[in-house]
Motif scaffolding. Structure first.
Motif, short mmCIF file in Angstrom:
data_model
loop_
_atom_site.label_atom_id
_atom_site.label_comp_id
_atom_site.label_asym_id
_atom_site.label_seq_id
_atom_site.Cartn_x
_atom_site.Cartn_y
_atom_site.Cartn_z
N VAL A 36 0.85 -1.18 0.00
CA VAL A 36 0.00 0.00 0.00
C VAL A 36 0.89 1.23 0.00
CG1 VAL A 36 -1.77 1.29 1.25
CG2 VAL A 36 -1.83 -1.23 1.24
N LEU A 37 0.79 2.04 -1.05
CA LEU A 37 1.55 3.28 -1.14
C LEU A 37 0.62 4.45 -0.82
CD1 LEU A 37 3.81 2.80 -4.30
CD2 LEU A 37 4.37 2.44 -1.88
N VAL A 38 0.99 5.25 0.18
CA VAL A 38 0.21 6.39 0.63
C VAL A 38 0.65 7.63 -0.12
CG1 VAL A 38 -0.31 7.87 2.60
CG2 VAL A 38 -0.20 5.38 2.89
N LEU A 39 -0.30 8.32 -0.74
CA LEU A 39 -0.01 9.52 -1.52
C LEU A 39 -0.74 10.71 -0.90
CD1 LEU A 39 -0.59 8.08 -5.14
CD2 LEU A 39 1.48 7.94 -3.72
N PRO A 40 -0.07 11.52 -0.08
CA PRO A 40 -0.70 12.72 0.48
C PRO A 40 -0.87 13.80 -0.58
CG PRO A 40 1.13 11.96 1.86
CD PRO A 40 1.24 11.26 0.53
N GLY A 41 -1.70 14.78 -0.25
CA GLY A 41 -1.93 15.89 -1.16
C GLY A 41 -1.06 17.09 -0.84
N LEU A 42 -1.51 18.25 -1.25
CA LEU A 42 -0.78 19.50 -1.06
C LEU A 42 -0.42 19.68 0.41
CD1 LEU A 42 0.09 22.19 -2.52
CD2 LEU A 42 -2.08 23.14 -1.70
N VAL A 64 4.80 7.76 -0.09
CA VAL A 64 5.63 8.26 -1.19
C VAL A 64 5.99 9.71 -0.85
CG1 VAL A 64 5.73 8.84 -3.64
CG2 VAL A 64 4.58 6.74 -2.89
N HIS A 65 7.26 9.98 -0.65
CA HIS A 65 7.71 11.31 -0.26
C HIS A 65 7.98 12.17 -1.50
CE1 HIS A 65 8.09 10.54 4.06
NE2 HIS A 65 8.43 9.32 3.70
N GLN A 66 7.51 13.40 -1.43
CA GLN A 66 7.74 14.37 -2.50
C GLN A 66 8.80 15.38 -2.04
OE1 GLN A 66 6.56 13.89 -5.36
NE2 GLN A 66 4.81 12.53 -5.02
N SER A 67 9.63 15.83 -2.96
CA SER A 67 10.68 16.78 -2.60
C SER A 67 10.10 18.16 -2.29
CB SER A 67 11.70 16.90 -3.75
OG SER A 67 11.05 17.33 -4.94
N GLU A 68 8.92 18.46 -2.82
CA GLU A 68 8.29 19.75 -2.60
C GLU A 68 6.79 19.55 -2.41
OE1 GLU A 68 7.26 22.82 -1.53
OE2 GLU A 68 9.32 23.20 -2.17
N TRP A 69 6.34 19.69 -1.14
CA TRP A 69 4.94 19.46 -0.83
C TRP A 69 4.07 20.69 -1.07
CZ3 TRP A 69 3.14 14.79 -0.41
CH2 TRP A 69 3.92 13.76 0.11
N ASP A 70 4.65 21.89 -0.96
CA ASP A 70 3.84 23.11 -0.99
C ASP A 70 3.76 23.79 -2.35
OD1 ASP A 70 3.31 22.88 1.76
OD2 ASP A 70 5.23 23.82 2.25
N GLN A 71 4.71 23.49 -3.23
CA GLN A 71 4.71 24.03 -4.59
C GLN A 71 4.82 22.84 -5.54
OE1 GLN A 71 4.25 27.23 -5.42
NE2 GLN A 71 4.17 27.91 -3.28
N PRO A 72 3.77 22.05 -5.65
CA PRO A 72 3.87 20.78 -6.38
C PRO A 72 4.06 20.97 -7.88
CG PRO A 72 1.58 21.25 -5.83
CD PRO A 72 2.41 22.30 -5.14
N VAL A 73 4.90 20.12 -8.44
CA VAL A 73 5.12 20.05 -9.89
C VAL A 73 4.69 18.65 -10.33
CG1 VAL A 73 6.81 20.14 -11.76
CG2 VAL A 73 7.03 21.70 -9.79
N LEU A 74 3.72 18.60 -11.22
CA LEU A 74 3.13 17.32 -11.62
C LEU A 74 4.18 16.31 -12.06
CD1 LEU A 74 0.72 15.49 -12.22
CD2 LEU A 74 0.46 16.68 -14.42
N ALA A 75 5.08 16.71 -12.93
CA ALA A 75 6.07 15.77 -13.45
C ALA A 75 6.94 15.19 -12.33
CB ALA A 75 6.95 16.45 -14.50
N ASP A 76 7.30 16.04 -11.38
CA ASP A 76 8.14 15.57 -10.27
C ASP A 76 7.37 14.60 -9.38
OD1 ASP A 76 10.08 17.26 -11.24
OD2 ASP A 76 9.77 18.81 -9.73
N LEU A 78 4.88 12.70 -10.25
CA LEU A 78 4.70 11.44 -10.98
C LEU A 78 5.95 10.58 -10.92
CD1 LEU A 78 2.76 12.74 -14.11
CD2 LEU A 78 1.89 11.12 -12.42
N ARG A 79 7.13 11.21 -11.09
CA ARG A 79 8.38 10.44 -11.04
C ARG A 79 8.60 9.82 -9.66
NH1 ARG A 79 10.34 14.44 -14.69
NH2 ARG A 79 10.93 15.79 -12.95
N ALA A 80 8.22 10.52 -8.62
CA ALA A 80 8.36 9.96 -7.27
C ALA A 80 7.52 8.71 -7.11
CB ALA A 80 7.99 11.01 -6.23
N VAL A 81 6.31 8.73 -7.66
CA VAL A 81 5.45 7.54 -7.58
C VAL A 81 6.01 6.43 -8.47
CG1 VAL A 81 3.12 6.62 -7.85
CG2 VAL A 81 3.44 8.98 -7.06
N ASP A 82 6.49 6.78 -9.66
CA ASP A 82 7.13 5.79 -10.53
C ASP A 82 8.21 5.03 -9.76
OD1 ASP A 82 5.64 6.77 -12.66
OD2 ASP A 82 7.33 7.76 -13.64
#
Length: 215
Positions: A36-42, A64-76, A78-82
Motif C-alpha cells: 500500500v503506497l500512501v499519496l498525500p496531497g498539497l 511516497v515522499h515528495q521533494s516539494e509538498w507546498d509548490q507541487p510540480v506534476l512531473a516531479d 509522478l516520477r516519485a510515484v514511478d
C-alpha cells in the motif's frame, strides 16, 4: 458504528447500492500480497491525519515522499510515484488524498504504473476550480477523465471545501470507480476528526479484495 453507503458506478454508469456493515480488523495488505503506497496531497499529511496513522500501524503501508509538498510540480510528483512502484516487492494499491487523487488520474496509464492493482481516492481536489483550490494546484489541471485501468473507489464528502460533491461524483463516473458518500465529513482529513478512520480501513480492505479478484 455507522455503516458506509457505497454507490457503485459501473462502466455503463448504472448505479447500484451496497452496504459495508463491519470494519475490517486490519488493512490486510501483507496477507493479500500487495503493498500500500500512501499519496498525500498539497502540504503532505500531518501526524493526526488518517494516512499518517495508517502508516504507523500497517507494515505493508509506506508513504511516497515528495521533494516539494507546498509548490507541487506534476512531473516531479509522478516520477516519485514511478520510483516507489518500481521499488515495491509486490503489486501496489494506492491510497491517495486530495490533490494526489488527481495525480493518480494523470499517472494511471504510465508504463511504470502497470503494477498498480487498485486505488482508494479520498476527497479528490477540484484543481480546475479556482473557488475550491489554490493556485499552487493549477499545474495538475485539466483533470483526466479517462477510465482508470484498475479497480478504484472514490470517497467524497458533501461539505468538502475543495470539491463540490457532484464534481466528485462526476470524477468517479469518468474513472469508472465506486463512489462512497461519507455525508458531511469536510475534507476527510485531520480536521474531520476521523482518528484511525476504521471505516476507511474497511473500504481499503474491500478494494484490496476487488483488486485481487481482478488480477
Amino acid at each position: 458504528m455507522a455503516t458506509a453507503v457505497i454507490t457503485t458506478i459501473t462502466a455503463t454508469t448504472t448505479i447500484t447500492t451496497t452496504i459495508i456493515d463491519e470494519v475490517a480488523a486490519g488493512m490486510t495488505g501483507d496477507a493479500a500480497g500487495v503493498r500500500v503506497l500512501v499519496l498525500p496531497g498539497l502540504g503532505g499529511s500531518g501526524p493526526e491525519h488518517w494516512q499518517t496513522r495508517w502508516e504507523s500501524c500497517e507494515q505493508a503501508c509506506a508513504r511516497v515522499h515528495q521533494s516539494e509538498w507546498d509548490q507541487p510540480v506534476l512531473a516531479d510528483w509522478l516520477r516519485a510515484v514511478d520510483d516507489a512502484i518500481a521499488r515495491a516487492d509486490a503489486p501496489v494499491v494506492l491510497v491517495a488524498h486530495s490533490l494526489a487523487c488527481v495525480l493518480v488520474a494523470h499517472g494511471a496509464r504510465r508504463p511504470a504504473w502497470a503494477r498498480v492493482a487498485g486505488a482508494l481516492l479520498v476527497a479528490p481536489a477540484d484543481v480546475e476550480s479556482p473557488t475550491h483550490t489554490p493556485p499552487e494546484t493549477r499545474g495538475f489541471a485539466p483533470i483526466p477523465a479517462a477510465p482508470l485501468p484498475f479497480p478504484a473507489t472514490v470517497v467524497a464528502s458533501r461539505n468538502d471545501p475543495y470539491v463540490a460533491f457532484e464534481r466528485a461524483r462526476a470524477f468517479a463516473r469518468a474513472w469508472h470507480a465506486e463512489l462512497v458518500d461519507l455525508g458531511e465529513a469536510g475534507h476527510i482529513n485531520a480536521l474531520s476528526g476521523l482518528g484511525d478512520w476504521a471505516e476507511g480501513r474497511a473500504l481499503l480492505a474491500s478494494l484490496i479484495e476487488r483488486a485481487g479478484a481482478a488480477r
